[in-house]
Design a protein around this motif. Structure first.
Motif, PDB file in Angstrom:
ATOM      1  N   GLY A  79       0.814  -1.203   0.000  1.00 35.17           N
ATOM      2  CA  GLY A  79       0.000   0.000   0.000  1.00 35.17           C
ATOM      3  C   GLY A  79       0.846   1.251   0.000  1.00 35.17           C
ATOM      4  O   GLY A  79       0.568   2.219  -0.703  1.00 35.17           O
ATOM      5  N   LEU A  80       1.907   1.194   0.783  1.00 36.22           N
ATOM      6  CA  LEU A  80       2.803   2.341   0.859  1.00 36.22           C
ATOM      7  C   LEU A  80       3.441   2.617  -0.488  1.00 36.22           C
ATOM      8  O   LEU A  80       3.552   3.756  -0.931  1.00 36.22           O
ATOM      9  CB  LEU A  80       3.872   2.028   1.889  1.00 36.22           C
ATOM     10  N   MET A  81       3.854   1.544  -1.153  1.00 31.40           N
ATOM     11  CA  MET A  81       4.480   1.742  -2.458  1.00 31.40           C
ATOM     12  C   MET A  81       3.478   2.331  -3.438  1.00 31.40           C
ATOM     13  O   MET A  81       3.820   3.221  -4.224  1.00 31.40           O
ATOM     14  CB  MET A  81       5.013   0.424  -2.979  1.00 31.40           C
ATOM     15  N   ILE A  82       2.253   1.832  -3.382  1.00 33.20           N
ATOM     16  CA  ILE A  82       1.226   2.417  -4.243  1.00 33.20           C
ATOM     17  C   ILE A  82       1.104   3.898  -3.956  1.00 33.20           C
ATOM     18  O   ILE A  82       1.130   4.749  -4.847  1.00 33.20           O
ATOM     19  CB  ILE A  82      -0.131   1.721  -4.019  1.00 33.20           C
ATOM     20  N   GLY A  83       1.002   4.209  -2.638  1.00 39.67           N
ATOM     21  CA  GLY A  83       0.801   5.602  -2.257  1.00 39.67           C
ATOM     22  C   GLY A  83       1.947   6.490  -2.678  1.00 39.67           C
ATOM     23  O   GLY A  83       1.749   7.576  -3.205  1.00 39.67           O
ATOM     24  N   GLU A  84       3.178   6.023  -2.441  1.00 39.15           N
ATOM     25  CA  GLU A  84       4.315   6.908  -2.654  1.00 39.15           C
ATOM     26  C   GLU A  84       4.737   6.971  -4.113  1.00 39.15           C
ATOM     27  O   GLU A  84       4.885   8.042  -4.682  1.00 39.15           O
ATOM     28  CB  GLU A  84       5.494   6.445  -1.803  1.00 39.15           C
ATOM     29  N   LEU A  85       4.928   5.800  -4.698  1.00 38.93           N
ATOM     30  CA  LEU A  85       5.492   5.791  -6.049  1.00 38.93           C
ATOM     31  C   LEU A  85       4.487   6.279  -7.079  1.00 38.93           C
ATOM     32  O   LEU A  85       4.800   7.126  -7.912  1.00 38.93           O
ATOM     33  CB  LEU A  85       5.978   4.385  -6.402  1.00 38.93           C
ATOM     34  N   LEU A  86       3.274   5.743  -7.005  1.00 37.70           N
ATOM     35  CA  LEU A  86       2.297   6.117  -8.027  1.00 37.70           C
ATOM     36  C   LEU A  86       1.942   7.597  -7.923  1.00 37.70           C
ATOM     37  O   LEU A  86       1.774   8.266  -8.931  1.00 37.70           O
ATOM     38  CB  LEU A  86       1.040   5.262  -7.904  1.00 37.70           C
ATOM     39  N   ALA A  87       1.844   8.082  -6.691  1.00 34.63           N
ATOM     40  CA  ALA A  87       1.419   9.474  -6.549  1.00 34.63           C
ATOM     41  C   ALA A  87       2.524  10.438  -6.949  1.00 34.63           C
ATOM     42  O   ALA A  87       2.261  11.570  -7.326  1.00 34.63           O
ATOM     43  CB  ALA A  87       0.976   9.740  -5.114  1.00 34.63           C
ATOM     44  N   SER A  88       3.793   9.986  -6.858  1.00 34.21           N
ATOM     45  CA  SER A  88       4.859  10.936  -7.172  1.00 34.21           C
ATOM     46  C   SER A  88       5.121  11.010  -8.679  1.00 34.21           C
ATOM     47  O   SER A  88       5.802  11.898  -9.141  1.00 34.21           O
ATOM     48  CB  SER A  88       6.138  10.538  -6.445  1.00 34.21           C
ATOM     49  N   TRP A  89       4.573  10.084  -9.438  1.00 37.65           N
ATOM     50  CA  TRP A  89       4.739  10.170 -10.880  1.00 37.65           C
ATOM     51  C   TRP A  89       3.616  11.019 -11.457  1.00 37.65           C
ATOM     52  O   TRP A  89       2.442  10.801 -11.156  1.00 37.65           O
ATOM     53  CB  TRP A  89       4.710   8.766 -11.498  1.00 37.65           C
ATOM     54  N   HIS A  90       3.986  11.994 -12.277  1.00 36.13           N
ATOM     55  CA  HIS A  90       2.970  12.939 -12.730  1.00 36.13           C
ATOM     56  C   HIS A  90       2.419  12.602 -14.105  1.00 36.13           C
ATOM     57  O   HIS A  90       1.734  13.404 -14.716  1.00 36.13           O
ATOM     58  CB  HIS A  90       3.542  14.347 -12.719  1.00 36.13           C
ATOM     59  N   GLY A  91       2.733  11.424 -14.604  1.00 33.47           N
ATOM     60  CA  GLY A  91       2.319  11.105 -15.971  1.00 33.47           C
ATOM     61  C   GLY A  91       0.875  10.687 -16.126  1.00 33.47           C
ATOM     62  O   GLY A  91       0.409  10.485 -17.235  1.00 33.47           O
ATOM     63  N   TRP A  92       0.152  10.551 -15.006  1.00 34.23           N
ATOM     64  CA  TRP A  92      -1.223  10.064 -15.095  1.00 34.23           C
ATOM     65  C   TRP A  92      -2.114  11.032 -15.859  1.00 34.23           C
ATOM     66  O   TRP A  92      -3.045  10.633 -16.539  1.00 34.23           O
ATOM     67  CB  TRP A  92      -1.793   9.822 -13.699  1.00 34.23           C
ATOM     68  N   GLN A  93      -1.788  12.320 -15.709  1.00 35.17           N
ATOM     69  CA  GLN A  93      -2.566  13.334 -16.424  1.00 35.17           C
ATOM     70  C   GLN A  93      -2.450  13.106 -17.929  1.00 35.17           C
ATOM     71  O   GLN A  93      -3.432  13.140 -18.657  1.00 35.17           O
ATOM     72  CB  GLN A  93      -2.028  14.714 -16.045  1.00 35.17           C
ATOM     73  N   ARG A  94      -1.212  12.852 -18.355  1.00 33.81           N
ATOM     74  CA  ARG A  94      -0.984  12.671 -19.778  1.00 33.81           C
ATOM     75  C   ARG A  94      -1.662  11.402 -20.300  1.00 33.81           C
ATOM     76  O   ARG A  94      -2.123  11.349 -21.413  1.00 33.81           O
ATOM     77  CB  ARG A  94       0.519  12.618 -20.062  1.00 33.81           C
ATOM     78  N   LEU A  95      -1.708  10.395 -19.469  1.00 34.91           N
ATOM     79  CA  LEU A  95      -2.318   9.135 -19.890  1.00 34.91           C
ATOM     80  C   LEU A  95      -3.842   9.218 -19.904  1.00 34.91           C
ATOM     81  O   LEU A  95      -4.499   8.284 -20.317  1.00 34.91           O
ATOM     82  CB  LEU A  95      -1.907   8.012 -18.946  1.00 34.91           C
ATOM     83  N   GLY A  96      -4.359  10.319 -19.401  1.00 37.34           N
ATOM     84  CA  GLY A  96      -5.811  10.423 -19.311  1.00 37.34           C
ATOM     85  C   GLY A  96      -6.381   9.710 -18.110  1.00 37.34           C
ATOM     86  O   GLY A  96      -7.569   9.455 -18.035  1.00 37.34           O
ATOM     87  N   LEU A  97      -5.529   9.351 -17.166  1.00 37.67           N
ATOM     88  CA  LEU A  97      -5.993   8.663 -15.956  1.00 37.67           C
ATOM     89  C   LEU A  97      -5.525   9.414 -14.714  1.00 37.67           C
ATOM     90  O   LEU A  97      -4.784   8.866 -13.897  1.00 37.67           O
ATOM     91  CB  LEU A  97      -5.435   7.237 -15.917  1.00 37.67           C
ATOM     92  N   PRO A  98      -5.898  10.676 -14.566  1.00 34.50           N
ATOM     93  CA  PRO A  98      -5.320  11.445 -13.460  1.00 34.50           C
ATOM     94  C   PRO A  98      -5.704  10.924 -12.088  1.00 34.50           C
ATOM     95  O   PRO A  98      -5.024  11.202 -11.112  1.00 34.50           O
ATOM     96  CB  PRO A  98      -5.871  12.849 -13.693  1.00 34.50           C
ATOM     97  N   PHE A  99      -6.770  10.163 -12.001  1.00 34.43           N
ATOM     98  CA  PHE A  99      -7.235   9.754 -10.679  1.00 34.43           C
ATOM     99  C   PHE A  99      -6.855   8.322 -10.340  1.00 34.43           C
ATOM    100  O   PHE A  99      -7.269   7.805  -9.321  1.00 34.43           O
ATOM    101  CB  PHE A  99      -8.746   9.935 -10.565  1.00 34.43           C
ATOM    102  N   LEU A 100      -6.075   7.702 -11.216  1.00 34.91           N
ATOM    103  CA  LEU A 100      -5.747   6.308 -10.966  1.00 34.91           C
ATOM    104  C   LEU A 100      -5.012   6.075  -9.645  1.00 34.91           C
ATOM    105  O   LEU A 100      -5.375   5.174  -8.890  1.00 34.91           O
ATOM    106  CB  LEU A 100      -4.944   5.737 -12.134  1.00 34.91           C
ATOM    107  N   PRO A 101      -3.992   6.895  -9.299  1.00 36.30           N
ATOM    108  CA  PRO A 101      -3.311   6.655  -8.020  1.00 36.30           C
ATOM    109  C   PRO A 101      -4.265   6.762  -6.837  1.00 36.30           C
ATOM    110  O   PRO A 101      -4.253   5.905  -5.947  1.00 36.30           O
ATOM    111  CB  PRO A 101      -2.261   7.758  -7.950  1.00 36.30           C
ATOM    112  N   LEU A 102      -5.101   7.793  -6.871  1.00 39.76           N
ATOM    113  CA  LEU A 102      -6.059   7.958  -5.773  1.00 39.76           C
ATOM    114  C   LEU A 102      -7.000   6.766  -5.695  1.00 39.76           C
ATOM    115  O   LEU A 102      -7.315   6.271  -4.615  1.00 39.76           O
ATOM    116  CB  LEU A 102      -6.876   9.228  -5.986  1.00 39.76           C
TER     117      LEU A 102
END
Lengths: 476, 586
Positions: free
Chosen positions: B500-523
């Motif tokens: 869970g921590l890795m999901i929280g830290e790593l996924l949230a710190s990568w800013h590419g979700w906006q570009r992929l059209g999935l800005p809310f995926l980490p959340l």
């Protein structure tokens, strides 16, 4: 620290709990403003370190680091610091903080780059200081906590004010931990990281000299330290380096420092001696006189507890004498004498609290100016709670009103005499430190088995001047 | 409780004070942490309660952000505002940035009001194992530390900025006193009544401070008070009446009760979800809905491309699926009333309430049966039975049983409630730790999920390390005492937490979700991760509660938890026990 003794947790978990708590404290202290935050044009030490990273990253050849013209935060720390700045520059480039280390980015400030630089301090703290503290404390978690948790000075200087002092302190701690074998190498590395490490230099140098005299040939330590120094200094021109690193033109002290010279500065100013040519030699002479007693008495084998204790006292006294009497002293240099003293957590709990709180109090003007006085106050109370001691009532009666007058905005006294209160603080702290120095003399004499009689002094003198080849006699 | 009734105190007052000082100092280091808009909201409320008369507090004249906490909290804000004015601290801000003195004042009010959290833990900390308290960490101290050092509370209160510590402290005090009154046998009748009064008054205060948190344990408190026939206690009735007057602001000029009601329960304005998905059942539903809808849309568009299917709307299925044309529930931005899922039916507040009631049935039934059982026990036992025969360990288990019930009820409300904030998870986590024991794997998993759910609230780069350090400290402290525990549950908990921590830290710190059209995926991943742990903990607690009661009800084994519950009235010689009377009704 009492909790640690009655705790049923295993040693490893206690250690990890201390380390994580220490990380929490350092990370949250990092939320306070660094020196010179949002203060153009020159900002502060944070900007200096950031700018050094940019300079070292972009300037070739390496020899130019100490010769490039201009006066915007020239590199005035020894080469190891410059190498560290270079490494940080490379990390910044790798981690996508390119903007922060552009050659012409003067006063670059952003939230993420700030977090990055704070993170580098924390990282080198964890890599250099914590292992050194663990080994220097000999696996005793109380001493370890005393060094890492309950000593606000270097937490504040490194993580609030912004410095990389922890590396220097780490080398000094390694020197204490392995005093017999690698003292010269470690002190040489420390001096090559930050020139203020010469505050400690006389003690290991004298002991090495004594050892060399006894064995009549230089041992591995000497050879190795010379090699390290040559290796580090090789790319640079020595005269330019020395001129940068020992800036004699910058005066005898900066701001209001709790030193002898600052205390008598009105007198000096009145007589016009403040800028005189004779001041640096006078400083040197006074420092030498103050340091000599700590060079006496053989170090012993530095294995037994009492030898280590005496070593710590000698280092404390020596660096304190430098702080009080030498040339161009900053207020942050007070953390150097505190380092060996903090290793004696069991032996002198009251002295440590007294010294620490005085040192923190001497830093109060600086941190009030930077806006992190709240961290300072919280940490000193935390220290008192953690060590289970408090400063004496007399000390508090003098210090608290001064501190409150200094801190409260808009009190008429402060507005009328803006420089008087810091000066009072400096005098107060100087007197306290002077008493600490005297205590160090006394304790050193006691531990060396000397009394304050004529015979005792003569004994001490003979024993310390007795450079015989026979192994030193065991002292009680 | 005072020392006369319980000479064996678990955690003394001195230790409590010292702990408070230590945590307060550590919290004081966070004053300069980046704050959220909640600080500005509370600042505004302080100034509006000072500027307007009581009658105008809940009217639109005050200007946004409107006061939507109950009246007691408004009184508190008024008092704090007065304090600020006394200290000449400005109560305004410029474009979201406050002055340093204001910031420090606001932070210090939170730290100071945390005193109530420590005081609220006192009834829970007075335990039987005083001899063991000398060896650190004792069971009693563990419970205290579980609550006061919990990272979720620190993150929400001291970085994000809210006054949850105060509210939770008052609630825990109320529950602790109520349960101790029900459990401990030495109580005399008068004492018990005073305890009941104190518990109900504290609960009413909590209800007046933050109704949403207090309501999540209201079923349990209501049931216990009902069983003890609280309405016959004059103090309870009077305090209830005074509370009602205070809530309506009558002594100072009347608050419009209709306006107050609409502010407190804005069902029309608020959708099913808060802006960050709270990790509850709906987060799972929404995520599943989203994934299935996306998958269907993908398949459909491929079919259209190949000419296998025809659509008047082009190849995009999603707008068609979403009939109402409003923003979907699962789009992430659903602060306002959001319309429905893609595939699932529209959810209504009524349906949510129904789900809550069904979910907490096992606990309420268990509590009911436990009361009945203890009443029967009281009748069969002679009145002169020796109170000291009651084992203190059993009493502690009884407290834990009640805490478990409470945790289950509040978790049910969290899981299925309407427009739940992630902060509402803190109280169930505390109760679960008190009920299961802080070193229980399920409690640890729930607490990890709760802490991770708070991470999106405090995500600026400077505090990332702070929140990690807080979480790790709590993990380390509450890891099992043996180096390698016999069950492998711990390993699972920690690897789960680490993932869970890795999901929280790593996924949230990568800013590419906006570009992929999935800005809310980490959340989404984070809330789904936490929701899984929460659902598991809820199921585990329900099963525990249910099992212990059934075993007793069917007479398989003597159930200590129910046997000693509410034995107190039965030991009074002569007088008929309070509970027996109440049980004669059933």
């Amino acid at each position: 620290m009492k909790v640690l003794q009655s705790c049923r947790f295993g040693q490893l978990r206690k250690l990890l709990l201390i380390i994580v708590l220490a990380i929490y404290i350092r990370a949250s202290i990092g939320l306070f403003p660094y020196s010179g935050e949002h203060r153009p044009p020159r900002f502060g030490d944070y900007e200096a370190h950031r700018y050094w990273s940019a300079v070292t990253l972009h300037m070739r050849p390496v020899a130019n680091w100490y010769t490039h013209p201009g006066d915007y935060w020239v590199i005035d720390y020894p080469p190891l610091s410059a190498y560290l700045a270079f490494a940080i520059g490379i990390c910044a480039r790798l981690l996508d903080f390119e903007g922060a280390v552009q050659a012409d980015a003067y006063g670059y400030e952003s939230e993420s780059s700030r977090a990055f630089f704070r993170g580098t301090v924390l990282l080198v703290d964890l890599l250099f200081f914590f292992p050194a503290a663990y080994f220097a404390s000999g696996g005793d978690l109380n001493r370890f906590a005393s060094l890492t948790l309950f000593q606000p000075c270097w937490i504040l200087i490194d993580h609030a004010h912004f410095h990389y002092t922890c590396i220097q302190l780490g080398f000094i701690l390694w020197m204490i931990a392995r005093y017999r074998t690698i003292k010269l190498t470690m002190i040489a590395t420390a001096v090559l990281f930050k020139q203020t490490s010469i505050y400690f230099l006389p003690v290991p140098a004298m002991d090495a000299l004594r050892q060399a005299w006894r064995r009549a040939f230089p041992d591995n330590d000497v050879l190795f330290s010379v090699l390290v120094a040559l290796f580090i200094l090789y790319p640079f021109k020595l005269d330019a380096l020395l001129r940068r690193v020992f800036p004699f033109h910058r005066g005898v002290f900066e701001d209001k420092v709790a030193t002898f010279w600052c205390t008598i500065s009105p007198l000096l100013r009145r007589t016009g001696l403040l800028r005189s040519r004779f001041l640096p030699p006078a400083c040197g002479l006074m420092t030498l006189v103050a340091v000599i007693p700590f060079l006496m008495g053989s170090p012993g084998r530095c294995i037994t507890e009492s030898d280590r204790l005496r070593l710590c006292i000698r280092l404390t006294g020596c660096s304190l004498a430098f702080y009080l009497f030498s040339y161009h002293v900053h207020e942050k240099h007070i953390l150097l004498p505190l380092l060996p003293l903090s290793l004696c957590a069991h032996e002198y709990p009251d002295i440590i609290i007294w010294a620490t709180s005085t040192a923190v109090f001497s830093l109060l003007p600086l941190f009030l100016h930077e806006g992190s006085a709240m961290a300072l106050v919280a940490l000193i109370i935390w220290t008192c709670l953690g060590r289970g001691r408090r400063p004496s009532v007399a000390w508090m009666l003098l210090a608290l009103p001064l501190g409150i007058l200094l801190a409260v905005d808009g009190n008429p006294f402060r507005e009328r005499y803006p420089y008087l209160l810091p000066y009072f603080v400096a005098i107060f702290c100087f007197l306290n430190f002077l008493m600490l120095l005297l205590w160090c003399y006394k304790e050193h004499a006691k531990l060396s088995g000397c009394s304050f009689t004529v015979e005792g002094a003569r004994n001490l003198l003979f024993r310390s001047l007795n450079f015989s080849r026979a192994p030193p006699q065991k002292l009680s | 409780m005072d020392k006369t009734s319980h000479p064996q105190e678990g955690v003394g007052f001195g230790l409590l004070l010292r702990l408070y000082c230590v945590t307060a100092l550590l919290k004081a280091l966070l004053v300069r942490a980046p704050y959220s808009t909640d600080l500005l909201v509370h600042l505004h409320w302080k100034s509006l309660t000072r500027r307007f008369p009581v009658s105008a507090w809940y009217t639109p004249a005050t200007g946004p952000p409107y006061l939507d906490y109950p009246t007691c909290f408004a009184y508190l804000e008024w008092f704090l505002g007065a304090l600020a004015q006394l200290l000449r601290i400005p109560l305004d801000h410029e474009n979201g940035s406050v002055r340093l003195s204001t910031l420090i004042f606001m932070r210090i009010t939170v730290i100071a009001l945390d005193v109530f959290l420590f005081l609220g833990m006192r009834p829970w900390c007075a335990g039987p194992e005083t001899a063991a308290a000398a060896s650190f960490p004792s069971v009693v101290l563990d419970r205290l530390l579980w609550v006061v050092t919990h990272p979720a509370l620190w993150l929400v209160d001291n970085i994000h900025f809210q006054y949850n510590g105060l509210v939770i402290g008052v609630i825990l005090y109320s529950l602790g006193v109520l349960f101790r009154e029900s459990v401990y046998a030495e109580m005399e009748k008068r004492r018990s009544q005073r305890g009941m009064w104190r518990a109900s008054a504290a609960f009413l205060v909590a209800l007046g401070l933050k109704h949403t948190t207090a309501l999540s344990i209201a079923p349990v408190v209501g049931l216990v008070l009902w069983k003890q026939r609280a309405w016959k206690n004059i103090y309870v009735v009077v305090s209830g009446f005074v509370w009602l007057l205070l809530m309506l602001g009558l002594p100072f000029g009347c608050v419009g009760w209709r306006a107050l009601w609409e502010r407190l329960f804005p069902l029309d304005e608020r959708g099913l979800f808060h802006a960050y998905w709270a990790p509850n059942a709906y987060a799972l539903l929404a995520a599943a809905d989203k994934v299935v809808a996306r998958f269907c849309a993908l398949v459909f568009s491929r079919l259209v491309e190949r000419g296998l299917a025809k659509s008047p709307h082009g190849s995009d299925l999603l707008p068609m699926l979403h009939r109402s044309g409003r923003v979907s529930n699962s789009a992430g931005l659903v602060q306002t009333a959001g319309g429905g899922f893609y595939l699932l039916p529209e959810w209504t507040p009524m349906l949510a309430t129904l789900c809550c009631v069904v979910a907490m049935t096992p606990s309420l039934l268990a509590l009911h049966w436990a009361f009945q059982e203890s009443a029967r026990h009281g009748e069969t036992q002679p009145a002169s039975s020796d109170a000291t025969a009651v084992d203190r360990l059993d009493q502690r288990r009884c407290m834990e049983f009640l805490a478990k019930i409470c945790a289950q009820v509040s978790l049910s409300l969290f899981l299925f409630g309407w427009h739940v904030h992630e902060k509402a998870l803190i109280l169930p986590v505390f109760l679960a730790g008190l009920g299961l024991g802080p070193r229980h794997p399920v409690a640890a998993a729930l607490s990890t999920a709760c802490s991770l759910a708070m991470f999106p609230l405090v995500s600026s780069p400077g505090v990332r390390l702070v929140r990690l350090a807080l979480l790790f400290w709590h993990w380390l402290y509450f890891a099992p005492l043996q180096p390698w525990p016999p069950t492998r549950a711990w390993l699972l908990v920690y690897s789960y937490g680490g993932i869970g921590l890795m999901i929280g830290e790593l996924l949230a710190s990568w800013h590419g979700w906006q570009r992929l059209g999935l800005p809310f995926l980490p959340l989404m991943l984070q809330s789904v991760y936490s929701a899984l742990a929460v659902v598991f903990a809820w199921g585990y607690l329900s099963w525990q509660v249910w099992r212990s009661t059934r075993a007793d009800y069917m007479g398989c084994s003597p159930n200590a938890e129910a046997k000693h519950l509410l034995i107190a009235p039965s030991v009074q010689a002569g007088a008929r026990p309070l509970l027996v009377r109440s049980s004669s009704k059933h």
